[in-house]
Design an enzyme around this catalytic site. Structure first.
Site, PDB file in Angstrom:
ATOM      1  N   GLY A   1      -4.663  -1.694  -1.650  1.00 16.20           N
ATOM      2  CA  GLY A   1      -4.183  -0.461  -1.286  1.00 16.20           C
ATOM      3  C   GLY A   1      -4.881   0.178   0.124  1.00 16.20           C
ATOM      4  O   GLY A   1      -4.479   1.135   0.378  1.00 16.20           O
ATOM      5  N   ARG A   2      -5.723  -0.893   0.394  1.00 21.69           N
ATOM      6  CA  ARG A   2      -6.662  -0.262   1.556  1.00 21.69           C
ATOM      7  C   ARG A   2      -7.204   1.262   1.218  1.00 21.69           C
ATOM      8  O   ARG A   2      -7.551   1.408   0.207  1.00 21.69           O
ATOM      9  CB  ARG A   2      -5.970  -0.327   2.918  1.00 21.69           C
ATOM     10  CG  ARG A   2      -6.033  -1.532   3.515  1.00 21.69           C
ATOM     11  CD  ARG A   2      -5.551  -1.534   4.837  1.00 21.69           C
ATOM     12  NE  ARG A   2      -4.807  -2.806   5.327  1.00 21.69           N
ATOM     13  CZ  ARG A   2      -5.334  -4.014   5.735  1.00 21.69           C
ATOM     14  NH1 ARG A   2      -6.524  -3.899   6.139  1.00 21.69           N
ATOM     15  NH2 ARG A   2      -4.560  -4.974   5.778  1.00 21.69           N
TER      16      ARG A   2
ATOM     17  N   ARG B   1     -14.094  -4.063 -25.284  1.00 28.91           N
ATOM     18  CA  ARG B   1     -14.559  -3.777 -23.969  1.00 28.91           C
ATOM     19  C   ARG B   1     -13.806  -2.820 -23.203  1.00 28.91           C
ATOM     20  O   ARG B   1     -12.948  -2.382 -23.133  1.00 28.91           O
ATOM     21  CB  ARG B   1     -14.450  -5.196 -23.153  1.00 28.91           C
ATOM     22  CG  ARG B   1     -15.362  -6.268 -23.689  1.00 28.91           C
ATOM     23  CD  ARG B   1     -15.063  -7.363 -23.021  1.00 28.91           C
ATOM     24  NE  ARG B   1     -16.033  -8.546 -23.179  1.00 28.91           N
ATOM     25  CZ  ARG B   1     -16.079  -9.760 -23.065  1.00 28.91           C
ATOM     26  NH1 ARG B   1     -14.847 -10.486 -22.898  1.00 28.91           N
ATOM     27  NH2 ARG B   1     -16.840 -10.514 -23.466  1.00 28.91           N
TER      28      ARG B   1
ATOM     29  N   GLU C   1      -9.278  -0.052  -4.273  1.00 21.05           N
ATOM     30  CA  GLU C   1     -10.173  -0.672  -3.417  1.00 21.05           C
ATOM     31  C   GLU C   1     -10.830   0.279  -2.334  1.00 21.05           C
ATOM     32  O   GLU C   1     -11.819  -0.020  -1.848  1.00 21.05           O
ATOM     33  CB  GLU C   1      -9.666  -2.199  -2.830  1.00 21.05           C
ATOM     34  CG  GLU C   1      -8.371  -1.793  -1.838  1.00 21.05           C
ATOM     35  CD  GLU C   1      -8.156  -3.129  -1.195  1.00 21.05           C
ATOM     36  OE1 GLU C   1      -8.681  -4.224  -1.392  1.00 21.05           O
ATOM     37  OE2 GLU C   1      -7.116  -3.029  -0.310  1.00 21.05           O
TER      38      GLU C   1
ATOM     39  N   ASP D   1       0.819  -1.364  -0.059  1.00 18.12           N
ATOM     40  CA  ASP D   1      -0.051  -0.115  -0.113  1.00 18.12           C
ATOM     41  C   ASP D   1       1.134   1.312   0.181  1.00 18.12           C
ATOM     42  O   ASP D   1       0.419   2.237  -0.322  1.00 18.12           O
ATOM     43  CB  ASP D   1      -1.115  -0.064   1.155  1.00 18.12           C
ATOM     44  CG  ASP D   1      -1.577  -1.204   1.394  1.00 18.12           C
ATOM     45  OD1 ASP D   1      -1.889  -1.990   0.362  1.00 18.12           O
ATOM     46  OD2 ASP D   1      -2.065  -1.812   2.318  1.00 18.12           O
TER      47      ASP D   1
END
Ligand code: F6P
Length: 386
Positions: free
Chosen positions: A192-193, A184, A249, A149
């Protein structure tokens, strides 16, 4: 020279380069005639020592060299291996065992302990080794930052980050061609929190069209999703039929909540918003409404690759410097990478800052919006949601 006894442990989520750090500490310390004790499963190892389940002498590490045949005999593979030979711990299991943990530490009779950890685990170890203890009983800690992270304060780089950036970058490259084959929109969810360093670095290196990180986009508001639709529509107008979207995330969903499947959620949001915009008569988005979206969660693949060169080099720099600081009698320091050099910062200051950030439920070292990477991304035409 007096032979020292030093301990080493790895704590928090694993990442590439931990074994390379252990190797560097071991090699540098062994050359000085010191003994190095590897504590299994972070501070949990101290409990087993306190309870007599582990003989401390069995923890003494030896320089690794494999008993392989022929010319490979003696090969030291530790620096190539991901994971950690010591095991790690990513839960706060210590709280009920403080006395045992401290007893285990005392039993080992260490001159110093090298703790390789992230913001959360270093905080726990520091508190364990100091809070409520007389100064003479404080653990002599040298901390080494590690985490994909990259969110340990005061250091520009933590062990593991460089390799994770490479892995995500490679994944983006690999996904480019399947995305292109089907015109697409490929959404890639990156770890990475609460920090967006990994998504931002790899997103730029991997040629993303959109990068969303929590420091700039706390949640997927309607305007952010609409901005994504505009970016993709513009690309399509120019003839680029596929798109690569990176979402960290730590970005919250449209309801401002954490979502383990934020990539999938974003892919759906883009489709739905494009449909609404098309229905409201904006022709550009009707094309987009027909496009396929797919989401990929890279997950723990980001943590387990053999460390790339930079993490091995940083491990060598941090590991050998840790031994040097111990020799100089320094304690309670965090090793950091600043302006192209290994330096060290007072660990109490680092922990104070981490505590403040944690109390505010914030990332310990977020992406600074004035970071040149942000400006570079914008100059490249990448949509960042701002
Ligand atoms: O802190 C490192 C990290 O890999 C984060 O990026 C991620 O959110 C988390 O750990 C995953 O934790 P676990 O391995 O416990 O699922």
């Amino acid at each position: 020279m007096e032979g020292k006894r030093i301990g080493i442990l790895t704590s928090g989520g694993d990442c590439p380069g931990l074994n390379a750090v252990i190797r560097a500490v071991l090699k540098a310390a062994t050359r000085k005639g010191w003994d190095v004790y590897g504590i299994p499963y972070s501070t949990d190892g101290f409990i087993d020592i306190a309870e007599g389940k582990i003989d401390p002498e069995s923890l003494k590490l030896k320089e690794h060299g494999l008993d392989l045949p022929g010319p490979l005999k003696g090969l030291d593979i530790l620096q190539f291996l991901s994971g950690t030979i010591l095991g790690s711990l990513s839960k706060e299991s210590h709280k009920n065992y403080v006395e045992q943990l401290r007893e285990g530490y005392r039993k080992l009779g260490l001159d110093a302990l090298v703790a390789v950890g992230g913001d959360g685990s270093l905080r726990i170890i520091y508190e364990l080794g100091t809070e409520g203890l007389e100064a003479k009983d404080h653990w002599n800690l040298i901390a080494i930052p590690k985490t994909i992270d990259n969110d340990v304060p005061f250091t520009e780089r933590a062990i593991g980050f460089g390799t994770a950036v490479e892995i995500v970058t490679q994944a983006l490259y690999d996904l480019t061609f399947t995305a292109a084959a089907h015109d697409r929109i490929m959404v890639v969810q990156v770890m990475g929190r609460q920090a967006g360093h990994l998504a931002l670095h790899a997103g730029i290196a991997g040629g993303s069209d959109i990068i969303l990180i929590p420091e700039l986009v706390p949640y997927l508001s309607q305007s952010v999703v609409e901005g994504c639709c505009h970016q993709i529509a513009q690309l399509r107008d120019r003839g680029r039929k596929f798109a690569l979207v990176v979402v960290a995330e730590g970005v919250k969903n449209a309801d401002n909540r954490w979502d383990k499947e934020i990539g999938e959620h974003l892919a759906q949001q883009i489709k739905e918003r494009a449909r609404d915009l098309c229905a409201s008569g904006v022709e550009t988005f009707c094309d987009l409404d027909r496009v396929d979206t797919r989401a990929t969660v890279l997950g723990h693949l980001q943590r387990s690759h053999t460390p790339f060169a930079w993490d091995r080099t940083l491990a060598a720099l941090f590991g050998t410097k840790a031994v040097q600081l111990i020799e100089e009698g320094q304690k309670q320091r965090l090793l950091v990478w600043q302006a192209g050099q290994v330096q060290s910062e007072p660990l109490p200051d680092v922990i104070d800052l981490i505590k403040i950030r944690h109390a505010e439920k914030k990332c310990a070292s977020p992406v600074d919006p004035s970071n040149p990477m942000v400006e570079a991304a914008q100059s490249l035409g990448i949509y960042l949601g701002i």
